[in-house]
Each structure stands twice: as C-alpha cells, then as structure tokens.
Enzyme design. Structure first.
Site, PDB file in Angstrom:
ATOM      1  N   GLU A  15       0.839  -1.207   0.000  1.00  0.00           N
ATOM      2  CA  GLU A  15       0.000   0.000   0.000  1.00  0.00           C
ATOM      3  C   GLU A  15       0.873   1.256   0.000  1.00  0.00           C
ATOM      4  OE1 GLU A  15      -3.758  -1.710   2.660  1.00  0.00           O
ATOM      5  OE2 GLU A  15      -2.002  -0.882   3.662  1.00  0.00           O
ATOM      6  N   ASP A 200     -11.988  -4.582  -2.463  1.00  0.00           N
ATOM      7  CA  ASP A 200     -12.954  -5.683  -2.532  1.00  0.00           C
ATOM      8  C   ASP A 200     -14.336  -5.191  -2.108  1.00  0.00           C
ATOM      9  OD1 ASP A 200     -11.066  -5.909   0.037  1.00  0.00           O
ATOM     10  OD2 ASP A 200     -13.113  -6.400   0.628  1.00  0.00           O
TER      11      ASP A 200
END
Ligand code: SAH
Length: 243
Positions: A15, A200
């Site tokens: 990330e 997601d």
C-alpha cells in the site's frame, strides 16, 4: 492554519510503495530501531512528510496488518515526527449496496468505529465501539473523493454479526487499522482522518481475499494519487482549519 508536518500511517508495504515512490521519500534508518515498524521522510512544497508502515512479522515475513501493530506505529510516529495531522492511508472493503466500486477512494466521514468489539454491559457498549471523531474532511470536497464512515475489526472475513453491526453503525468501509490510529492520535490531540481505496466488495459474494489480491495494484495506485492530491491541497490552502 498552515500545515507543515503530515504523517501517513500505512499498514502494508504494498500500500505504501506507490506513495513512497511518487513522493521520493527516503527511509529514516533511526525510526523504531529494533522494532518492525519503518519510517520514510521527505518534503513537498514546504510540507514535511513522513510515512510509517507497520513492517513485517519476523516469523512469517507477512505485513503486520491489524490494530495492534497500527497502535504501536502511530505512537512511534507521533513521538518521532510530531505531526500536525495524521492520515491513515490504506485499502478497505466496500459495500456494493452502498454504491462502492473497486478502486474508489474514500475519505473518512464523521467518525471511525469498531465493529467487533463487543462488551455487553450497560454503559460499556459505546465505549467498546470506539466512535472516534475524524477531522472535518468536508474541507477537501473539491478533490471529488467519496465519503464514508470507516469501520475497523480484526478479521478479513465478515461473519453475519459483524455485518449487522457495521450496518447499525453506518459503516461504509471495512478495514483493520483505522480505529487504532484514531485512538492514539486522539490521545495526543492530533487531528486524524483516513483515505481508503476499495480492493474488494464485501457483499459481492466473491471471496474477499481473491478480490483483494486481484485489485491491490489498482487500488494502491488510486490511493497514492489521492494522497498526492491531498498533500497538494494542504500546500495550496494555508487557511485550512485543523480542529
Ligand atoms: N496480507 C493478506 C491480506 C491482507 S488484507 C494478503 O496479502 O493476502 C487486510 C488488509 O487490507 C488490512 O490492512 C485491512 O485494513 C485492509 N482490507 C482490505 N479489504 C478489507 C476487508 N474486506 N476487510 C478487512 N480489511 C480489509
């Protein structure tokens, strides 16, 4: 007030990497000596930037995701970098039924809560749910990012009870660190907010870990672009209200 010190708290290396690259941050070898947490520093138009990751678990080499590591990272970062603003940047699950799409970037809205801290004793429920206020991200409206209440828990899956609590708490993003970062920031009275990219959709019926891995690159690219826009906004708007 002019912001000149910002610290990003990021759980996973994947990330953080696009942002470290975009901002040409350099590793701070004296950050968290002896601990897994890592720090990077740099500068953007007069703003001193720091980014801290939770680091890797020595035994498994996996990223130290979750609230325990995020608590320690945030405390170390606040002690060393003395930021005026803490930003928890990362990925999260979104809800299709609430209009989320893969790759969307959200700013935290109103408060950050815990959806899996259950203490069923009168008076303790609200305390265990956290309800940590976030900095007024409405001031960043011109960036055209989405807004949502971030809900934190210790698991990637979503048992029915957690889903019910997320809905009751008005949660729109499900992740694993924000409430811990919010809590430590609040102890130091340092303004805090989240920027989260959706990897997601937790109500899509697809396995979350598969969606997460498939979309991690797209989401972290969008995340780093949004972080850069936020930094540019702070650099160009010296009259921002911190409290
Ligand atoms: N390490 C694993 C997956 C980590 S997913 C792997 O690489 O396969 C969990 C991380 O992503 C946490 O840091 C959390 O904050 C975030 N996250 C993304 N989607 C999530 C979801 N649906 N539920 C909980 N956390 C999520």
């Amino acid at each position: 007030m002019c912001i000149d010190r910002i610290t990003f708290i990021v759980a996973m290396e994947a990330e953080a990497r696009p942002l470290i690259r975009k901002l040409s941050l350099v590793e701070d070898e004296f950050f968290g000596v002896g601990l897994p947490m890592r720090g990077w520093t740099g500068e953007y138009e007069g703003i001193s930037l720091c980014l801290v990751t939770n680091g890797k678990d020595r035994a498994t080499t996996h990223d130290l995701i979750g609230t325990e590591a995020a608590t320690l990272s945030t405390q170390l970062a606040l002690e060393r970098y003395r930021p005026q603003m803490v930003i928890n940047a990362g990925t999260a699950g979104g809800f299709m039924q609430k209009g989320a799409r893969i790759g969307d970037v959200y700013l935290s809205h109103r408060e950050v809560v815990y959806h899996d801290h259950r203490v069923d004793i009168p008076g303790w429920e609200a305390h265990s749910e956290g309800h940590y206020p976030v900095w007024d991200t409405g001031q960043l409206q011109s960036l055209h990012l989405k807004y949502g209440v971030v809900s934190t828990g210790s698991s990637l899956d979503m048992p029915e009870g957690d889903e019910k609590r997320i809905h009751r708490l008005g949660g729109e993003l499900k992740e694993m660190e924000a409430a811990a970062v919010a809590w430590v920031s609040s102890l130091h009275a340092v303004p805090f907010f989240c920027v989260k990219a959706v990897t997601d959709l937790v109500d899509s019926g697809k396995p979350t870990h598969e969606e997460f891995l498939q979309n991690l690159k797209l989401a972290t690219d969008h995340l780093s672009e949004a972080c850069l826009e936020i930094i540019q906004f702070f650099a160009q708007n010296p009259n921002i209200r911190l409290k």
